[in-house]
Design a protein around this motif. Sequence first.
Motif, PDB file in Angstrom:
ATOM      1  N   ALA A  89      43.605  25.003   0.073  1.00 50.45           N
ATOM      2  CA  ALA A  89      44.936  25.351  -0.438  1.00 50.45           C
ATOM      3  C   ALA A  89      44.825  26.317  -1.612  1.00 50.45           C
ATOM      4  O   ALA A  89      45.578  27.305  -1.688  1.00 50.45           O
ATOM      5  CB  ALA A  89      45.704  24.096  -0.844  1.00 50.45           C
ATOM      6  N   ASP A  90      43.897  26.077  -2.519  1.00 50.75           N
ATOM      7  CA  ASP A  90      43.697  26.987  -3.650  1.00 50.75           C
ATOM      8  C   ASP A  90      43.179  28.335  -3.161  1.00 50.75           C
ATOM      9  O   ASP A  90      43.636  29.388  -3.619  1.00 50.75           O
ATOM     10  CB  ASP A  90      42.715  26.387  -4.661  1.00 50.75           C
ATOM     11  N   PHE A  91      42.239  28.309  -2.249  1.00 50.14           N
ATOM     12  CA  PHE A  91      41.672  29.537  -1.696  1.00 50.14           C
ATOM     13  C   PHE A  91      42.776  30.393  -1.060  1.00 50.14           C
ATOM     14  O   PHE A  91      42.888  31.587  -1.347  1.00 50.14           O
ATOM     15  CB  PHE A  91      40.593  29.173  -0.674  1.00 50.14           C
ATOM     16  N   ASP A  92      43.588  29.782  -0.222  1.00 46.37           N
ATOM     17  CA  ASP A  92      44.682  30.504   0.432  1.00 46.37           C
ATOM     18  C   ASP A  92      45.696  31.013  -0.589  1.00 46.37           C
ATOM     19  O   ASP A  92      46.214  32.129  -0.462  1.00 46.37           O
ATOM     20  CB  ASP A  92      45.376  29.614   1.465  1.00 46.37           C
ATOM     21  N   ALA A  93      45.977  30.198  -1.608  1.00 41.79           N
ATOM     22  CA  ALA A  93      46.927  30.605  -2.648  1.00 41.79           C
ATOM     23  C   ALA A  93      46.422  31.818  -3.420  1.00 41.79           C
ATOM     24  O   ALA A  93      47.214  32.669  -3.844  1.00 41.79           O
ATOM     25  CB  ALA A  93      47.191  29.442  -3.604  1.00 41.79           C
ATOM     26  N   ARG A  94      45.117  31.925  -3.582  1.00 46.23           N
ATOM     27  CA  ARG A  94      44.551  33.082  -4.286  1.00 46.23           C
ATOM     28  C   ARG A  94      44.784  34.366  -3.499  1.00 46.23           C
ATOM     29  O   ARG A  94      45.080  35.417  -4.078  1.00 46.23           O
ATOM     30  CB  ARG A  94      43.067  32.869  -4.558  1.00 46.23           C
TER      31      ARG A  94
END
Length: 148
Positions: free
Chosen positions: A100-105
């Motif tokens: 989720a953090d990776f995609d949000a970046r």
Amino acid sequence: MVRRLTAALAAGILTVVAATAVMAQADVVKERQTLLKQFGDLTKPVGGMLRGSTPFDLATVQAALDAYVKNAKVLPTLFPEGSDSDPDTEALPAIWTNKADFDARFAKLGTDAAAARAAITDEASFKANFPAVVRNCGGCHDNYRQKN
């Protein structure tokens, strides 16, 4: 005889499916590496502009920003589960444990690049807006890419 033939056929199908999955994983790794290399190739001359070692060129900046916007939407899809096993990848397992953090970046990169694309009209606005875009790259590399 029919059972043996059925078993052999099933084993053959499973082998083909497994081989196809491995090839698909390798293809997705190559595709994401190509897009990320494109990011790097586009960023190098723009970085020179930020440092003042290369003359400012609005078209070059816009081309880089357009690629960031476009590819920031595609890249998260190129990190499916299991693609971390490719020996050629520099992707860290943290991508999949914190997807989720990776995609949000990537979403933030796309949003920041689009905003910069609209705001940058000259060298002064470039120097004011572009650094925020490339900070997205460093944050992702620090957390999700193997150090060389």
